[in-house]
Design an enzyme around this catalytic site. Sequence first.
Site, PDB file in Angstrom:
ATOM      1  N   ARG A  60     -42.673  18.380 -14.859  1.00  0.00           N
ATOM      2  CA  ARG A  60     -43.792  17.959 -15.362  1.00  0.00           C
ATOM      3  C   ARG A  60     -44.904  18.436 -14.941  1.00  0.00           C
ATOM      4  NH1 ARG A  60     -41.350  11.703 -15.391  1.00  0.00           N
ATOM      5  NH2 ARG A  60     -40.215  12.318 -13.716  1.00  0.00           N
ATOM      6  N   ASN A  92     -45.756  20.280 -11.263  1.00  0.00           N
ATOM      7  CA  ASN A  92     -45.896  21.915 -11.466  1.00  0.00           C
ATOM      8  C   ASN A  92     -47.093  22.459 -10.871  1.00  0.00           C
ATOM      9  OD1 ASN A  92     -43.545  22.089 -12.610  1.00  0.00           O
ATOM     10  ND2 ASN A  92     -44.368  23.054 -14.468  1.00  0.00           N
ATOM     11  N   PHE A  93     -48.143  21.814 -11.460  1.00  0.00           N
ATOM     12  CA  PHE A  93     -49.574  22.255 -11.231  1.00  0.00           C
ATOM     13  C   PHE A  93     -49.922  22.273  -9.673  1.00  0.00           C
ATOM     14  CE2 PHE A  93     -51.978  21.897 -15.326  1.00  0.00           C
ATOM     15  CZ  PHE A  93     -50.942  22.880 -15.993  1.00  0.00           C
ATOM     16  N   ARG A 102     -53.436  14.149 -21.617  1.00  0.00           N
ATOM     17  CA  ARG A 102     -52.627  13.354 -21.294  1.00  0.00           C
ATOM     18  C   ARG A 102     -53.512  12.129 -20.312  1.00  0.00           C
ATOM     19  NH1 ARG A 102     -49.873  15.824 -24.302  1.00  0.00           N
ATOM     20  NH2 ARG A 102     -47.918  16.514 -24.178  1.00  0.00           N
ATOM     21  N   TYR A 153     -34.601  12.627 -26.579  1.00  0.00           N
ATOM     22  CA  TYR A 153     -35.639  11.572 -25.956  1.00  0.00           C
ATOM     23  C   TYR A 153     -36.218  10.599 -26.568  1.00  0.00           C
ATOM     24  CZ  TYR A 153     -38.639  10.054 -21.872  1.00  0.00           C
ATOM     25  OH  TYR A 153     -39.126   9.425 -20.903  1.00  0.00           O
TER      26      TYR A 153
HETATM   27  P1  NAD Z   1     -36.601  10.575 -12.791  1.00  0.00           P
HETATM   28  O1  NAD Z   1     -35.832  11.683 -13.591  1.00  0.00           O
HETATM   29  O2  NAD Z   1     -37.121  10.965 -11.625  1.00  0.00           O
HETATM   30  O3  NAD Z   1     -35.266   9.440 -13.023  1.00  0.00           O
HETATM   31  C1  NAD Z   1     -34.491   8.905 -13.838  1.00  0.00           C
HETATM   32  C2  NAD Z   1     -33.241   8.824 -13.074  1.00  0.00           C
HETATM   33  O4  NAD Z   1     -32.262   8.462 -13.867  1.00  0.00           O
HETATM   34  C3  NAD Z   1     -32.943   9.582 -11.906  1.00  0.00           C
HETATM   35  O5  NAD Z   1     -32.459   9.152 -10.571  1.00  0.00           O
HETATM   36  C4  NAD Z   1     -31.575  10.338 -12.569  1.00  0.00           C
HETATM   37  O6  NAD Z   1     -30.410  10.804 -11.861  1.00  0.00           O
HETATM   38  C5  NAD Z   1     -31.030   8.892 -13.424  1.00  0.00           C
HETATM   39  N1  NAD Z   1     -30.008   9.192 -14.478  1.00  0.00           N
HETATM   40  C6  NAD Z   1     -30.219  10.180 -15.537  1.00  0.00           C
HETATM   41  N2  NAD Z   1     -29.171   9.913 -16.237  1.00  0.00           N
HETATM   42  C7  NAD Z   1     -28.304   8.850 -15.844  1.00  0.00           C
HETATM   43  C8  NAD Z   1     -27.278   8.235 -16.285  1.00  0.00           C
HETATM   44  N3  NAD Z   1     -26.613   8.693 -17.579  1.00  0.00           N
HETATM   45  N4  NAD Z   1     -26.763   7.497 -15.405  1.00  0.00           N
HETATM   46  C9  NAD Z   1     -27.220   6.953 -14.346  1.00  0.00           C
HETATM   47  N5  NAD Z   1     -28.156   7.647 -13.712  1.00  0.00           N
HETATM   48  C10 NAD Z   1     -28.987   8.307 -14.872  1.00  0.00           C
HETATM   49  O7  NAD Z   1     -37.587   9.832 -14.123  1.00  0.00           O
HETATM   50  P2  NAD Z   1     -38.725   8.872 -13.850  1.00  0.00           P
HETATM   51  O8  NAD Z   1     -40.076   9.586 -13.948  1.00  0.00           O
HETATM   52  O9  NAD Z   1     -38.393   8.037 -12.669  1.00  0.00           O
HETATM   53  O10 NAD Z   1     -38.434   7.870 -15.102  1.00  0.00           O
HETATM   54  C11 NAD Z   1     -37.651   6.881 -14.944  1.00  0.00           C
HETATM   55  C12 NAD Z   1     -37.737   6.054 -16.414  1.00  0.00           C
HETATM   56  O11 NAD Z   1     -38.993   5.815 -16.934  1.00  0.00           O
HETATM   57  C13 NAD Z   1     -36.920   7.048 -17.307  1.00  0.00           C
HETATM   58  O12 NAD Z   1     -36.199   6.102 -18.240  1.00  0.00           O
HETATM   59  C14 NAD Z   1     -38.120   7.442 -17.979  1.00  0.00           C
HETATM   60  O13 NAD Z   1     -37.710   7.746 -19.551  1.00  0.00           O
HETATM   61  C15 NAD Z   1     -39.229   6.557 -18.023  1.00  0.00           C
HETATM   62  N6  NAD Z   1     -40.599   7.061 -18.079  1.00  0.00           N
HETATM   63  C16 NAD Z   1     -40.986   7.836 -17.142  1.00  0.00           C
HETATM   64  C17 NAD Z   1     -42.478   8.205 -17.365  1.00  0.00           C
HETATM   65  C18 NAD Z   1     -43.028   9.013 -16.196  1.00  0.00           C
HETATM   66  O14 NAD Z   1     -43.897   9.567 -16.574  1.00  0.00           O
HETATM   67  N7  NAD Z   1     -42.592   9.040 -15.026  1.00  0.00           N
HETATM   68  C19 NAD Z   1     -43.019   8.097 -18.446  1.00  0.00           C
HETATM   69  C20 NAD Z   1     -42.348   7.627 -19.619  1.00  0.00           C
HETATM   70  C21 NAD Z   1     -41.134   6.901 -19.387  1.00  0.00           C
HETATM   71  N1  UDP Z   2     -47.598  21.446 -19.094  1.00  0.00           N
HETATM   72  C1  UDP Z   2     -48.210  22.611 -18.798  1.00  0.00           C
HETATM   73  N2  UDP Z   2     -47.785  23.521 -17.837  1.00  0.00           N
HETATM   74  C2  UDP Z   2     -46.535  22.958 -17.209  1.00  0.00           C
HETATM   75  C3  UDP Z   2     -46.206  21.598 -17.416  1.00  0.00           C
HETATM   76  C4  UDP Z   2     -46.531  21.171 -18.361  1.00  0.00           C
HETATM   77  O1  UDP Z   2     -49.350  23.120 -19.500  1.00  0.00           O
HETATM   78  O2  UDP Z   2     -46.244  23.740 -16.230  1.00  0.00           O
HETATM   79  C5  UDP Z   2     -48.215  20.711 -20.357  1.00  0.00           C
HETATM   80  C6  UDP Z   2     -47.246  20.326 -21.422  1.00  0.00           C
HETATM   81  O3  UDP Z   2     -47.290  21.358 -22.267  1.00  0.00           O
HETATM   82  C7  UDP Z   2     -47.824  19.149 -22.036  1.00  0.00           C
HETATM   83  C8  UDP Z   2     -48.343  18.470 -20.769  1.00  0.00           C
HETATM   84  O4  UDP Z   2     -48.654  19.592 -19.817  1.00  0.00           O
HETATM   85  O5  UDP Z   2     -48.826  19.539 -22.908  1.00  0.00           O
HETATM   86  C9  UDP Z   2     -47.710  17.451 -20.195  1.00  0.00           C
HETATM   87  O6  UDP Z   2     -46.370  17.939 -19.926  1.00  0.00           O
HETATM   88  P1  UDP Z   2     -45.076  16.745 -19.148  1.00  0.00           P
HETATM   89  O7  UDP Z   2     -43.809  17.981 -19.236  1.00  0.00           O
HETATM   90  O8  UDP Z   2     -45.809  16.477 -17.880  1.00  0.00           O
HETATM   91  O9  UDP Z   2     -45.206  15.700 -19.982  1.00  0.00           O
HETATM   92  P2  UDP Z   2     -45.161  15.174 -21.621  1.00  0.00           P
HETATM   93  O10 UDP Z   2     -45.237  16.461 -22.467  1.00  0.00           O
HETATM   94  O11 UDP Z   2     -43.813  14.357 -21.714  1.00  0.00           O
HETATM   95  O12 UDP Z   2     -46.302  14.245 -21.433  1.00  0.00           O
END
Ligand code: NAD
Ligand code: UDP
Length: 305
Positions: free
Chosen positions: A180, A184-185, A205, A139
């Site tokens: 995430r 989850n919580f 975070r 990722y």
């Molecule tokens: P999400 O998993 O809900 O959405 C991702 C979407 O992309 C899904 O609908 C999935 O089906 C689609 N997808 C995955 N692989 C694909 C492919 N090969 N072709 C077409 N569609 C595909 O996640 P999200 O939280 O909505 O995240 C959206 C974007 O924002 C992602 O690129 C993620 O990396 C970025 N992002 C999100 C967060 C966050 O906290 N939500 C943080 C950092 C970056």
């Molecule tokens: N985490 C946790 N319990 C869970 C899911 C996640 O303690 O059930 C922790 C995880 O180890 C990380 C933080 O929460 O330290 C955020 O995790 P998340 O997967 O939401 O996002 P990211 O690590 O990509 O920021």
Amino acid sequence: MTGGAGFLGSHLCERLLNEGNEVICLDNYFTGQKQNVVHLLKNPYFELIRHDVTMPFFIEVHEIYNLACPASPIHYQYNPIKTVKTSVMGAINMLGLAKRIRAKILQASTSEVYGDPQIHPQPESYWGYVNPIGIRACYDEGKRAAETLFINYHLQNNVRIKIVRIFNTYGPRMHPNDGRVVSNFIVQALQGRDITIYGNGSQTRSFCYVDDMIDGMIRMMNTGEDFTGPVNIGNPNEFSIRELARKDIKLTDSKSKIITAPLPPDDPTQRQPNIELAGKELHWEPKIQLEDGLKKTIEFFRTII
Ligand code: NAD
Ligand code: UDP
């Protein structure tokens, strides 16, 4: 909108339609679902297409939001090679399209480009600290390579690019099994199950509510040609994971107990955005603080569980 049936994508589709745009949503439904956008299908200016961004796609549009990529560690680690392909080949396909049709293109990058940051809070100028062969690398490095592709399509081919580095965002329409921490919580608390903290819960975070994030992303797309980013978008209020668990128990009035589980490798110990650049260039700052955002998210999960 690639990844438009996901959590952030579905909110963006809805907001852009409400602002009078036509929206075409591409998704392969890996982590997203039709359910997230089914309410938009009655709008004649919305189209939904099953498509995998690792394959080329041809269409005429003015703007591309490139969000396709699984975002939750359990999902992006399920098939790491596919995750890299989605980030890298997805970026190449969408940038190639943007170049051909002269569209503006926004990349949903991530705070994960900073890895386990050694500088705190993280400004855009920080290059990050990423393990290139660790379990998060598919990722993190995929997203870093996508940023490299974006900047080079801009420098070499004058493609109009916008890069946003998204910090942990939460809200309604997260999938209950997304994995995430926020979802989850809340799900565990509402079901009265143990709340699973990975490690000792001292890792931090900074959580941004989805409406603030969508506002920041649209503002970024609308900035002048000279501003490419990357720009951090996130809420700088930082919490430990243990604090988050306690807040969820309080807000759901739950009897759940907190238990600990092993900390996954390379889990970043701290994360907090420096958002000065977003303030200056986008005139943006988050408005919704954690407790208010959690209450709205808890309401959503109550309706679906
Ligand atoms: P999400 O998993 O809900 O959405 C991702 C979407 O992309 C899904 O609908 C999935 O089906 C689609 N997808 C995955 N692989 C694909 C492919 N090969 N072709 C077409 N569609 C595909 O996640 P999200 O939280 O909505 O995240 C959206 C974007 O924002 C992602 O690129 C993620 O990396 C970025 N992002 C999100 C967060 C966050 O906290 N939500 C943080 C950092 C970056
Ligand atoms: N985490 C946790 N319990 C869970 C899911 C996640 O303690 O059930 C922790 C995880 O180890 C990380 C933080 O929460 O330290 C955020 O995790 P998340 O997967 O939401 O996002 P990211 O690590 O990509 O920021």
